[in-house]
Design a protein around this motif. Structure first.
Motif, PDB file in Angstrom:
ATOM      1  N   GLY A 257      41.989  36.150  38.639  1.00  0.00           N
ATOM      2  CA  GLY A 257      41.716  34.994  39.492  1.00  0.00           C
ATOM      3  C   GLY A 257      40.824  35.276  40.690  1.00  0.00           C
ATOM      4  N   CYS A 258      40.289  36.501  40.801  1.00  0.00           N
ATOM      5  CA  CYS A 258      39.513  36.851  42.010  1.00  0.00           C
ATOM      6  C   CYS A 258      38.070  36.339  41.951  1.00  0.00           C
ATOM      7  CB  CYS A 258      39.545  38.351  42.252  1.00  0.00           C
ATOM      8  SG  CYS A 258      38.589  39.294  41.069  1.00  0.00           S
ATOM      9  N   GLY A 259      37.616  35.866  40.780  1.00  0.00           N
ATOM     10  CA  GLY A 259      36.273  35.293  40.709  1.00  0.00           C
ATOM     11  C   GLY A 259      35.288  36.038  39.821  1.00  0.00           C
ATOM     12  N   LYS A 260      35.764  37.005  39.035  1.00  0.00           N
ATOM     13  CA  LYS A 260      34.866  37.821  38.206  1.00  0.00           C
ATOM     14  C   LYS A 260      34.117  36.977  37.167  1.00  0.00           C
ATOM     15  CE  LYS A 260      38.277  40.378  36.726  1.00  0.00           C
ATOM     16  NZ  LYS A 260      39.401  39.641  37.385  1.00  0.00           N
TER      17      LYS A 260
ATOM     18  N   ALA B 224      39.906  23.380  47.020  1.00  0.00           N
ATOM     19  CA  ALA B 224      39.618  23.591  48.438  1.00  0.00           C
ATOM     20  C   ALA B 224      39.103  25.012  48.684  1.00  0.00           C
ATOM     21  CB  ALA B 224      40.870  23.337  49.273  1.00  0.00           C
ATOM     22  N   GLN B 225      39.725  25.969  47.978  1.00  0.00           N
ATOM     23  CA  GLN B 225      39.362  27.377  48.148  1.00  0.00           C
ATOM     24  C   GLN B 225      38.134  27.704  47.308  1.00  0.00           C
ATOM     25  OE1 GLN B 225      40.964  29.090  50.773  1.00  0.00           O
ATOM     26  NE2 GLN B 225      41.311  30.736  49.307  1.00  0.00           N
ATOM     27  N   PRO B 226      37.104  28.321  47.882  1.00  0.00           N
ATOM     28  CA  PRO B 226      35.968  28.704  47.039  1.00  0.00           C
ATOM     29  C   PRO B 226      36.343  29.835  46.072  1.00  0.00           C
ATOM     30  CG  PRO B 226      35.656  29.505  49.288  1.00  0.00           C
ATOM     31  CD  PRO B 226      36.924  28.700  49.286  1.00  0.00           C
ATOM     32  N   ALA B 227      35.817  29.760  44.850  1.00  0.00           N
ATOM     33  CA  ALA B 227      36.040  30.829  43.873  1.00  0.00           C
ATOM     34  C   ALA B 227      35.174  32.039  44.224  1.00  0.00           C
ATOM     35  CB  ALA B 227      35.728  30.338  42.472  1.00  0.00           C
TER      36      ALA B 227
ATOM     37  N   ALA C 181      33.141  56.155  35.070  1.00  0.00           N
ATOM     38  CA  ALA C 181      32.147  57.154  35.474  1.00  0.00           C
ATOM     39  C   ALA C 181      30.800  56.896  34.801  1.00  0.00           C
ATOM     40  CB  ALA C 181      32.646  58.554  35.156  1.00  0.00           C
ATOM     41  N   ASP C 182      30.791  56.133  33.710  1.00  0.00           N
ATOM     42  CA  ASP C 182      29.552  55.802  33.001  1.00  0.00           C
ATOM     43  C   ASP C 182      28.688  54.803  33.761  1.00  0.00           C
ATOM     44  OD1 ASP C 182      30.535  57.293  30.962  1.00  0.00           O
ATOM     45  OD2 ASP C 182      30.740  55.647  29.524  1.00  0.00           O
ATOM     46  N   PHE C 183      29.283  54.121  34.722  1.00  0.00           N
ATOM     47  CA  PHE C 183      28.561  53.027  35.384  1.00  0.00           C
ATOM     48  C   PHE C 183      27.864  53.518  36.651  1.00  0.00           C
ATOM     49  CE2 PHE C 183      31.387  50.985  32.503  1.00  0.00           C
ATOM     50  CZ  PHE C 183      30.724  49.846  32.096  1.00  0.00           C
ATOM     51  N   ASP C 184      26.685  52.957  36.922  1.00  0.00           N
ATOM     52  CA  ASP C 184      25.929  53.336  38.115  1.00  0.00           C
ATOM     53  C   ASP C 184      26.571  52.765  39.374  1.00  0.00           C
ATOM     54  OD1 ASP C 184      23.762  54.517  36.562  1.00  0.00           O
ATOM     55  OD2 ASP C 184      23.337  52.447  35.958  1.00  0.00           O
ATOM     56  N   GLN C 185      27.191  51.603  39.211  1.00  0.00           N
ATOM     57  CA  GLN C 185      27.818  50.948  40.359  1.00  0.00           C
ATOM     58  C   GLN C 185      29.128  50.333  39.930  1.00  0.00           C
ATOM     59  OE1 GLN C 185      26.052  47.886  42.966  1.00  0.00           O
ATOM     60  NE2 GLN C 185      24.059  48.713  42.385  1.00  0.00           N
ATOM     61  N   ILE C 186      30.083  50.333  40.849  1.00  0.00           N
ATOM     62  CA  ILE C 186      31.347  49.647  40.619  1.00  0.00           C
ATOM     63  C   ILE C 186      31.520  48.651  41.764  1.00  0.00           C
ATOM     64  CG2 ILE C 186      33.852  49.918  40.445  1.00  0.00           C
ATOM     65  CD1 ILE C 186      33.225  52.850  39.514  1.00  0.00           C
ATOM     66  N   ILE C 187      31.836  47.426  41.383  1.00  0.00           N
ATOM     67  CA  ILE C 187      32.074  46.378  42.386  1.00  0.00           C
ATOM     68  C   ILE C 187      33.525  45.979  42.273  1.00  0.00           C
ATOM     69  CG2 ILE C 187      31.624  43.934  42.859  1.00  0.00           C
ATOM     70  CD1 ILE C 187      28.773  44.440  41.891  1.00  0.00           C
ATOM     71  N   VAL C 188      34.219  45.941  43.395  1.00  0.00           N
ATOM     72  CA  VAL C 188      35.602  45.475  43.388  1.00  0.00           C
ATOM     73  C   VAL C 188      35.661  44.147  44.141  1.00  0.00           C
ATOM     74  CG1 VAL C 188      38.009  46.022  43.924  1.00  0.00           C
ATOM     75  CG2 VAL C 188      36.395  47.871  43.411  1.00  0.00           C
ATOM     76  N   MET C 189      36.220  43.143  43.465  1.00  0.00           N
ATOM     77  CA  MET C 189      36.324  41.813  44.077  1.00  0.00           C
ATOM     78  C   MET C 189      37.766  41.511  44.429  1.00  0.00           C
ATOM     79  SD  MET C 189      33.775  39.540  41.702  1.00  0.00           S
ATOM     80  CE  MET C 189      33.985  38.104  42.765  1.00  0.00           C
ATOM     81  N   ASP C 190      37.926  40.650  45.429  1.00  0.00           N
ATOM     82  CA  ASP C 190      39.254  40.127  45.746  1.00  0.00           C
ATOM     83  C   ASP C 190      39.065  38.757  46.373  1.00  0.00           C
ATOM     84  OD1 ASP C 190      42.046  40.150  45.922  1.00  0.00           O
ATOM     85  OD2 ASP C 190      41.978  40.858  47.998  1.00  0.00           O
ATOM     86  N   ASN C 191      39.761  37.778  45.822  1.00  0.00           N
ATOM     87  CA  ASN C 191      39.789  36.471  46.460  1.00  0.00           C
ATOM     88  C   ASN C 191      38.379  35.904  46.745  1.00  0.00           C
ATOM     89  OD1 ASN C 191      41.198  34.337  47.473  1.00  0.00           O
ATOM     90  ND2 ASN C 191      41.592  35.262  49.478  1.00  0.00           N
ATOM     91  N   GLY C 192      37.475  36.057  45.788  1.00  0.00           N
ATOM     92  CA  GLY C 192      36.134  35.492  45.948  1.00  0.00           C
ATOM     93  C   GLY C 192      35.158  36.337  46.748  1.00  0.00           C
ATOM     94  N   HIS C 193      35.629  37.500  47.204  1.00  0.00           N
ATOM     95  CA  HIS C 193      34.774  38.397  47.986  1.00  0.00           C
ATOM     96  C   HIS C 193      34.526  39.699  47.229  1.00  0.00           C
ATOM     97  CE1 HIS C 193      35.518  36.144  51.720  1.00  0.00           C
ATOM     98  NE2 HIS C 193      36.775  36.061  51.313  1.00  0.00           N
ATOM     99  N   ILE C 194      33.428  40.362  47.587  1.00  0.00           N
ATOM    100  CA  ILE C 194      33.239  41.751  47.146  1.00  0.00           C
ATOM    101  C   ILE C 194      33.837  42.628  48.239  1.00  0.00           C
ATOM    102  CG2 ILE C 194      31.545  43.573  46.714  1.00  0.00           C
ATOM    103  CD1 ILE C 194      29.754  41.374  45.481  1.00  0.00           C
TER     104      ILE C 194
END
Ligand code: ATP
Ligand code: MG
Length: 229
Positions: free
Chosen positions: A46-49, A22-25, A207-220
């Motif tokens: 479980g957040c969808g990574k 029921a819940q989208p990943a 620090a090596d990465f140009d961007q960091i994305i943090v996800m939670d519960n299927g969202h960024i």
């Protein structure tokens, strides 16, 4: 050729739910990644990574939204072009019951032994070259690999594949800090100008990465560079 040298990515309002869930990943994901950016993807279990990475290999079709590779809808790419465009280090690495050579050649048919050997040295797997070298039999009836060795073999495979987009799902899981550093340095160097999405829950090396994305519960829930976050 159909395979671009560089790859920019865009996800426009992408949602996806597994069958029977029921819940989208993934829930209304909007994301733009410029060509050549190295991006770390973080978030609790479980957040969808992994689902996000898998959508980029077309393992699943999003129910909604569009994924664009350099303005081409992912759904319109041919299977061979897609395979040449994306390199994957999956969360669960598969070892084939075959020689060390064939385990590597799967990703890069026709590669010379010297190149395969040099790549094994780069990922710190020179030990595997002792005794029977590239003829060593791996998997069933042969040598089993530790979790860390398996991941490094998969990284070697993915680097040999030499695609403009590399997806890595927790590639440094189970590696000690020194080996992890070597792998991050190697990725930075070998993937210069190419696009990288790496799932990790290690905070070292971000620090090596140009961007960091943090996800939670299927969202960024957060996006920025190391200094911003
Ligand atoms: P982890 O850090 O533990 O690897 P993750 O962020 O990679 O977690 P995903 O594997 O993408 O998480 O899973 C996202 C959600 O989708 C979870 O709720 C998970 O239970 C569910 N899920 C994952 N794979 C499937 C599947 N094949 N069928 C049904 N549900 C799934
Ligand atoms: Mg995962």
């Amino acid at each position: 050729s159909e395979v671009p040298e560089q790859l920019a990515l865009r996800l426009a309002d992408v949602s996806f739910a597994y069958d029977g869930q029921a819940q989208p990943a993934l829930d209304h994901i909007n994301l733009t990644i410029p060509a050549g950016a190295h991006v770390a993807v973080l978030g609790r279990t479980g957040c969808g990574k992994s689902t996000l990475l898998q959508l980029l290999t077309r393992a699943w079709d999003p129910a909604q939204g569009e994924i664009l590779f350099n303005d081409t809808p992912l759904m319109q790419m041919s299977e061979p072009a897609l395979r040449k465009t994306v390199s994957v280090v999956p969360q669960r690495v598969h070892l084939f019951s075959a020689t060390l050579r064939d385990n590597l050649l799967l990703a890069a048919p026709g590669t010379a032994d010297e190149v395969l050997g040099a790549m094994l040295v780069k990922v710190g797997l020179h030990k595997l070259l002792e005794d029977e070298g590239l003829n060593s039999w791996l998997g069933e009836g042969g040598r089993q690999l530790s979790g860390g060795e398996l991941r490094r073999l998969a990284i070697a495979r993915a680097l040999l594949h030499n695609a403009p987009l590399m997806l890595l799902d927790e590639p440094t899981e189970g590696l000690d800090a020194t080996t992890e550093r070597q792998i991050l340095d190697l990725l930075k160097e070998e993937m210069q100008g190419k696009t990288v999405l790496m799932v990790t829950h290690r905070l070292r090396g971000l620090a090596d990465f140009d961007q960091i994305i943090v996800m939670d519960n299927g969202h960024i829930i957060e996006q920025g560079n190391h200094a911003e976050l």
